[in-house]
Write a protein that holds these residues in place. Structure first.
Motif, short mmCIF file in Angstrom:
data_model
loop_
_atom_site.label_atom_id
_atom_site.label_comp_id
_atom_site.label_asym_id
_atom_site.label_seq_id
_atom_site.Cartn_x
_atom_site.Cartn_y
_atom_site.Cartn_z
N MET A 282 0.82 -1.20 0.00
CA MET A 282 0.00 0.00 0.00
C MET A 282 0.87 1.26 0.00
SD MET A 282 -3.05 1.04 -0.07
CE MET A 282 -4.31 2.07 0.54
N THR A 283 1.92 1.23 0.81
CA THR A 283 2.82 2.38 0.86
C THR A 283 3.47 2.63 -0.50
OG1 THR A 283 3.30 1.87 3.17
CG2 THR A 283 4.80 3.38 2.07
N ASP A 284 3.84 1.56 -1.16
CA ASP A 284 4.45 1.70 -2.49
C ASP A 284 3.48 2.36 -3.47
OD1 ASP A 284 6.78 0.52 -1.63
OD2 ASP A 284 6.25 -1.48 -2.34
N LEU A 285 2.22 1.99 -3.39
CA LEU A 285 1.21 2.56 -4.28
C LEU A 285 1.05 4.07 -4.03
CD1 LEU A 285 -1.00 2.10 -6.42
CD2 LEU A 285 -2.56 1.67 -4.54
N ILE A 286 1.07 4.47 -2.77
CA ILE A 286 0.91 5.88 -2.41
C ILE A 286 2.13 6.70 -2.83
CG2 ILE A 286 0.70 7.51 -0.48
CD1 ILE A 286 -1.05 5.37 0.90
N LEU A 287 3.33 6.15 -2.63
CA LEU A 287 4.56 6.90 -2.89
C LEU A 287 5.02 6.80 -4.34
CD1 LEU A 287 6.69 5.99 0.25
CD2 LEU A 287 5.31 8.04 -0.12
N GLN A 288 4.62 5.77 -5.06
CA GLN A 288 5.13 5.51 -6.41
C GLN A 288 4.94 6.73 -7.31
OE1 GLN A 288 3.31 4.81 -9.58
NE2 GLN A 288 5.32 4.52 -10.48
N THR A 289 6.03 7.14 -7.93
CA THR A 289 6.01 8.29 -8.83
C THR A 289 7.16 8.16 -9.83
OG1 THR A 289 5.82 10.70 -8.91
CG2 THR A 289 7.43 9.80 -7.35
N SER A 290 7.21 9.05 -10.78
CA SER A 290 8.27 9.00 -11.78
C SER A 290 9.13 10.26 -11.68
CB SER A 290 7.66 8.89 -13.18
OG SER A 290 7.00 10.09 -13.51
N ASN A 291 10.14 10.32 -12.52
CA ASN A 291 11.05 11.47 -12.55
C ASN A 291 10.57 12.51 -13.58
OD1 ASN A 291 13.27 12.82 -11.61
ND2 ASN A 291 14.69 11.87 -13.03
N ASP A 292 9.29 12.60 -13.79
CA ASP A 292 8.69 13.51 -14.77
C ASP A 292 8.53 14.90 -14.14
OD1 ASP A 292 7.12 14.91 -16.55
OD2 ASP A 292 5.61 13.34 -16.78
N TYR A 293 9.29 15.86 -14.64
CA TYR A 293 9.28 17.20 -14.07
C TYR A 293 7.95 17.94 -14.27
CZ TYR A 293 14.03 17.07 -12.40
OH TYR A 293 15.15 16.75 -11.69
N THR A 294 7.13 17.44 -15.17
CA THR A 294 5.78 18.01 -15.31
C THR A 294 5.00 17.84 -14.01
OG1 THR A 294 5.82 17.40 -17.65
CG2 THR A 294 3.68 17.94 -16.70
N LEU A 295 5.18 16.69 -13.36
CA LEU A 295 4.49 16.43 -12.10
C LEU A 295 4.97 17.38 -11.00
CD1 LEU A 295 4.61 12.53 -12.20
CD2 LEU A 295 2.70 14.02 -12.80
N LEU A 296 6.25 17.66 -10.97
CA LEU A 296 6.79 18.64 -10.02
C LEU A 296 6.10 19.99 -10.23
CD1 LEU A 296 8.92 19.92 -8.05
CD2 LEU A 296 10.40 20.14 -10.06
N PHE A 297 6.04 20.43 -11.46
CA PHE A 297 5.42 21.72 -11.77
C PHE A 297 3.95 21.75 -11.36
CE2 PHE A 297 3.08 24.43 -14.77
CZ PHE A 297 3.67 25.65 -14.49
N PHE B 205 9.33 10.89 -3.83
CA PHE B 205 10.36 10.36 -4.73
C PHE B 205 11.56 9.89 -3.93
CE2 PHE B 205 13.77 10.63 -7.90
CZ PHE B 205 13.19 9.96 -8.97
N TRP B 206 11.94 10.68 -2.94
CA TRP B 206 13.08 10.34 -2.10
C TRP B 206 12.79 9.06 -1.32
CZ3 TRP B 206 13.56 10.38 3.34
CH2 TRP B 206 14.86 10.13 3.80
N LEU B 207 11.60 8.98 -0.69
CA LEU B 207 11.25 7.79 0.09
C LEU B 207 11.15 6.54 -0.78
CD1 LEU B 207 8.56 9.22 2.55
CD2 LEU B 207 10.88 8.44 3.10
N GLN B 208 10.68 6.71 -2.00
CA GLN B 208 10.54 5.60 -2.93
C GLN B 208 11.90 5.00 -3.29
OE1 GLN B 208 8.05 6.22 -6.54
NE2 GLN B 208 9.96 5.83 -7.63
N SER B 209 12.93 5.85 -3.34
CA SER B 209 14.24 5.37 -3.75
C SER B 209 15.11 4.92 -2.57
CB SER B 209 14.96 6.43 -4.58
OG SER B 209 14.96 7.67 -3.93
N VAL B 210 14.60 5.05 -1.37
CA VAL B 210 15.37 4.62 -0.16
C VAL B 210 15.22 3.13 0.04
CG1 VAL B 210 15.50 4.78 2.34
CG2 VAL B 210 15.25 6.84 1.00
#
Length: 149
Positions: free
Chosen positions: A1-16, A144-149
């Motif tokens: 469940m945590t993975d589903l909530i945190l899962q994201t990509s490196n797409d800078y459009t999402l940051l914006f 993104f940071w938590l996903q990659s830890v």
């Protein structure tokens, strides 16, 4: 469940989109929580916010959820901390706002001739929030940071 909530990509459009949505919502939350931004038509604080919501037949518990959701949710969006959760909470809040503004039509009150504001603004904000719910917080986010830890 945590993975589903945190899962994201490196797409800078999402940051914006996430930061823009957070910045848009931030004044609403701070008006209700601290009474800030008086010059933007707010500056009412918790007590007055709850009284205004009560006049609209919004239960006190829901009023508190709105205040907390807009205040902390906007900050969470800007930081990308549980971005999907923050976006979903604000999606629910602003869907309620959209429903209450439907009688005013589509457009905002640009000419000051309408009783209230239309729904075009809410459609735009809900669209931004929906993208964040679906795609996540993007890069430079706590998620993104938590996903990659």
């Amino acid at each position: 469940m945590t993975d589903l909530i945190l899962q994201t990509s490196n797409d800078y459009t999402l940051l914006f989109l996430r930061v823009v949505a957070g910045i848009i919502i931030f004044p609403y939350g701070m008006q209700k929580l601290f009474g800030w931004f008086d010059d933007l038509g707010g500056g009412i604080g918790i007590k007055e916010s709850l009284e205004r919501l009560k006049k609209k037949k919004v239960p006190v518990l829901v009023g508190w959820l709105i205040i907390i959701g807009q205040s902390f949710g906007s900050i969470a969006l800007i930081l990308g901390c549980l971005g999907r959760v923050a976006a979903l909470g604000n999606f629910i809040i602003f869907t309620g706002a959209l429903i209450s503004h439907i009688p005013e039509g589509w457009t905002l009150n640009w000419l000051g001739k309408k009783k209230g504001e239309g729904i075009e603004y809410f459609i735009l904000l809900l669209s931004l929030l929906l993208i964040i719910i679906i795609r996540g917080s993007g890069p430079l986010s706590v998620d993104f940071w938590l996903q990659s830890v």
